[in-house]
Design a protein around this motif. Structure first.
Motif, PDB file in Angstrom:
ATOM      1  N   GLU A   1       0.828  -1.204   0.000  1.00  0.00           N
ATOM      2  CA  GLU A   1       0.000   0.000   0.000  1.00  0.00           C
ATOM      3  C   GLU A   1       0.866   1.259   0.000  1.00  0.00           C
ATOM      4  O   GLU A   1       0.558   2.246  -0.689  1.00  0.00           O
ATOM      5  CB  GLU A   1      -0.926   0.000   1.223  1.00  0.00           C
ATOM      6  CG  GLU A   1      -2.005  -1.077   1.175  1.00  0.00           C
ATOM      7  CD  GLU A   1      -2.809  -1.125   2.453  1.00  0.00           C
ATOM      8  OE1 GLU A   1      -2.427  -0.424   3.421  1.00  0.00           O
ATOM      9  OE2 GLU A   1      -3.810  -1.867   2.506  1.00  0.00           O
ATOM     10  N   PHE A   2       1.960   1.216   0.753  1.00  0.00           N
ATOM     11  CA  PHE A   2       2.843   2.372   0.832  1.00  0.00           C
ATOM     12  C   PHE A   2       3.487   2.672  -0.515  1.00  0.00           C
ATOM     13  O   PHE A   2       3.482   3.819  -0.985  1.00  0.00           O
ATOM     14  CB  PHE A   2       3.919   2.135   1.889  1.00  0.00           C
ATOM     15  CG  PHE A   2       4.938   3.239   1.993  1.00  0.00           C
ATOM     16  CD1 PHE A   2       4.651   4.417   2.664  1.00  0.00           C
ATOM     17  CD2 PHE A   2       6.188   3.102   1.406  1.00  0.00           C
ATOM     18  CE1 PHE A   2       5.578   5.443   2.739  1.00  0.00           C
ATOM     19  CE2 PHE A   2       7.128   4.121   1.485  1.00  0.00           C
ATOM     20  CZ  PHE A   2       6.816   5.290   2.162  1.00  0.00           C
TER      21      PHE A   2
ATOM     22  N   SER B   1       2.515   1.731  -3.478  1.00  0.00           N
ATOM     23  CA  SER B   1       1.496   2.133  -4.453  1.00  0.00           C
ATOM     24  C   SER B   1       1.149   3.607  -4.276  1.00  0.00           C
ATOM     25  O   SER B   1       1.048   4.363  -5.256  1.00  0.00           O
ATOM     26  CB  SER B   1       0.236   1.278  -4.280  1.00  0.00           C
ATOM     27  OG  SER B   1       0.493  -0.074  -4.616  1.00  0.00           O
ATOM     28  N   ALA B   2       0.977   4.028  -3.011  1.00  0.00           N
ATOM     29  CA  ALA B   2       0.667   5.437  -2.732  1.00  0.00           C
ATOM     30  C   ALA B   2       1.831   6.333  -3.117  1.00  0.00           C
ATOM     31  O   ALA B   2       1.638   7.419  -3.684  1.00  0.00           O
ATOM     32  CB  ALA B   2       0.332   5.609  -1.248  1.00  0.00           C
TER      33      ALA B   2
ATOM     34  N   PHE C   1       1.977   6.729  -6.924  1.00  0.00           N
ATOM     35  CA  PHE C   1       0.885   7.581  -7.396  1.00  0.00           C
ATOM     36  C   PHE C   1       1.166   9.048  -7.095  1.00  0.00           C
ATOM     37  O   PHE C   1       1.019   9.920  -7.958  1.00  0.00           O
ATOM     38  CB  PHE C   1      -0.419   7.142  -6.737  1.00  0.00           C
ATOM     39  CG  PHE C   1      -1.578   8.062  -7.011  1.00  0.00           C
ATOM     40  CD1 PHE C   1      -2.219   8.065  -8.239  1.00  0.00           C
ATOM     41  CD2 PHE C   1      -2.014   8.950  -6.029  1.00  0.00           C
ATOM     42  CE1 PHE C   1      -3.283   8.928  -8.489  1.00  0.00           C
ATOM     43  CE2 PHE C   1      -3.066   9.809  -6.270  1.00  0.00           C
ATOM     44  CZ  PHE C   1      -3.707   9.800  -7.507  1.00  0.00           C
ATOM     45  N   LEU C   2       1.583   9.343  -5.870  1.00  0.00           N
ATOM     46  CA  LEU C   2       1.810  10.732  -5.468  1.00  0.00           C
ATOM     47  C   LEU C   2       3.024  11.336  -6.149  1.00  0.00           C
ATOM     48  O   LEU C   2       3.055  12.534  -6.431  1.00  0.00           O
ATOM     49  CB  LEU C   2       1.957  10.809  -3.941  1.00  0.00           C
ATOM     50  CG  LEU C   2       0.695  10.488  -3.143  1.00  0.00           C
ATOM     51  CD1 LEU C   2       1.002  10.401  -1.646  1.00  0.00           C
ATOM     52  CD2 LEU C   2      -0.384  11.539  -3.393  1.00  0.00           C
TER      53      LEU C   2
ATOM     54  N   ALA D   1       2.367   9.665   1.332  1.00  0.00           N
ATOM     55  CA  ALA D   1       2.137   8.226   1.373  1.00  0.00           C
ATOM     56  C   ALA D   1       1.959   7.734   2.805  1.00  0.00           C
ATOM     57  O   ALA D   1       1.143   6.842   3.067  1.00  0.00           O
ATOM     58  CB  ALA D   1       3.302   7.498   0.702  1.00  0.00           C
ATOM     59  N   CYS D   2       2.696   8.319   3.734  1.00  0.00           N
ATOM     60  CA  CYS D   2       2.554   7.944   5.148  1.00  0.00           C
ATOM     61  C   CYS D   2       1.132   8.203   5.634  1.00  0.00           C
ATOM     62  O   CYS D   2       0.542   7.376   6.339  1.00  0.00           O
ATOM     63  CB  CYS D   2       3.548   8.731   5.998  1.00  0.00           C
ATOM     64  SG  CYS D   2       5.279   8.272   5.743  1.00  0.00           S
TER      65      CYS D   2
ATOM     66  N   ARG E   1      -1.552   8.358   3.818  1.00  0.00           N
ATOM     67  CA  ARG E   1      -2.507   7.506   3.111  1.00  0.00           C
ATOM     68  C   ARG E   1      -2.591   6.107   3.703  1.00  0.00           C
ATOM     69  O   ARG E   1      -3.654   5.480   3.652  1.00  0.00           O
ATOM     70  CB  ARG E   1      -2.147   7.416   1.626  1.00  0.00           C
ATOM     71  CG  ARG E   1      -2.535   8.667   0.829  1.00  0.00           C
ATOM     72  CD  ARG E   1      -2.313   8.460  -0.657  1.00  0.00           C
ATOM     73  NE  ARG E   1      -2.848   9.594  -1.401  1.00  0.00           N
ATOM     74  CZ  ARG E   1      -3.742   9.482  -2.385  1.00  0.00           C
ATOM     75  NH1 ARG E   1      -4.217   8.297  -2.725  1.00  0.00           N
ATOM     76  NH2 ARG E   1      -4.177  10.553  -3.026  1.00  0.00           N
ATOM     77  N   VAL E   2      -1.502   5.588   4.232  1.00  0.00           N
ATOM     78  CA  VAL E   2      -1.507   4.185   4.671  1.00  0.00           C
ATOM     79  C   VAL E   2      -1.547   4.007   6.183  1.00  0.00           C
ATOM     80  O   VAL E   2      -1.757   2.884   6.653  1.00  0.00           O
ATOM     81  CB  VAL E   2      -0.281   3.439   4.100  1.00  0.00           C
ATOM     82  CG1 VAL E   2      -0.269   3.517   2.586  1.00  0.00           C
ATOM     83  CG2 VAL E   2       1.026   3.971   4.674  1.00  0.00           C
TER      84      VAL E   2
ATOM     85  N   SER F   1       3.079  17.066   5.304  1.00  0.00           N
ATOM     86  CA  SER F   1       1.895  16.732   4.526  1.00  0.00           C
ATOM     87  C   SER F   1       0.845  17.828   4.523  1.00  0.00           C
ATOM     88  O   SER F   1      -0.027  17.850   3.647  1.00  0.00           O
ATOM     89  CB  SER F   1       1.262  15.439   5.063  1.00  0.00           C
ATOM     90  OG  SER F   1       0.824  15.628   6.411  1.00  0.00           O
TER      91      SER F   1
END
Length: 235
Positions: free
Chosen positions: A10-11, A13-14, A17-18, A34-35, A37-38, A61
């Motif tokens: 998940e990390f 992937s995020a 994407f970002l 990413a932090c 998001r997951v 963020s």
């Protein structure tokens, strides 16, 4: 698939994407995003240990996390500094109740009106100390053990990315990550103070931090004033 394996997928992937979403390919900012998001947190920031000046924010963020990190950089104290020194996560159940442990940090924090809770997770590989991953939650309260465990795992992934980014930058003209503008201005201002007063680098950074603390400004704000020749230390 184990819990940490899923979190890793998940990390990344995020992060992918970002990074693509960023107009300038800002992978450092993507790490913070990413932090968030997951993990079950509302904010994240990464501070990097820099020579002489100490920990400096390299990404955040959101504006609230950025303000708290500016406070730590200005005061020269706080959970991030303790996390680096001790090498273990430092928990803050209530950002509004830090005066006893970090009085300078608390004074500056009152000025920016930040609230909630946080955990500072050291970024280190063996004896090498890169910096800290700060994770924020909007409400006060002690983070659960599962949150801390997940934060430690994500911190390992962040370290791996920092190392990979450094190696990639050494072989290409474009850096995977770059020192933020505020950090560059602080170092530029310190160089000016060194030239004005004929002192060493640690003393120059200490002068900048003391001026910022005394005048209710951030370290970055004072540095910009010095660079703009609106503050001089030799008069």
């Amino acid at each position: 698939m184990g819990q940490f394996d899923q979190l890793t997928d998940e990390f990344f992937s995020a992060l992918e994407f970002l990074t693509k979403l960023s107009a300038d390919g800002g992978a450092m900012a993507a790490l913070c995003g990413a932090c968030v998001r997951v993990l079950p947190v509302q904010g994240a920031a990464i501070l990097i240990q820099e020579r002489d000046v100490g920990l400096q924010p390299w990404c955040a963020s959101d504006p609230i996390a950025a303000r708290v990190e500016a406070v730590q950089a200005t005061a020269g104290q706080g959970p991030a500094m303790d996390a680096v020194a001790a090498g273990v996560p430092v928990l803050v159940a209530d950002l509004g109740a830090t005066a006893e442990r970090w009085p300078g940090f608390a004074d500056e924090l009152n000025r920016v009106r930040a609230a909630g809770s946080m955990v500072a997770v050291p970024l280190r590989l063996g004896v090498v100390r890169f910096g800290v991953l700060d994770l924020y939650r909007a409400r006060p309260g002690r983070p659960e053990a599962a949150v801390i465990s997940a934060g430690l795992h994500i911190a390992d992934l962040v370290i791996a990315q920092l190392i990979a980014g450094s190696a990639k930058s050494a072989h290409t003209t474009a850096q995977w990550w770059d020192r933020p503008l505020t950090s560059r201005i602080i170092h530029q201002a310190a160089g000016i103070v060194i030239a004005q007063l004929g002192i060493g680098a640690p003393d120059a950074y200490a002068r900048l931090r003391a001026y910022a603390f005394a005048h209710g400004l951030s370290l970055a704000e004072v540095a910009q004033l010095v660079v703009d020749n609106r503050i001089r230390f030799d008069t």
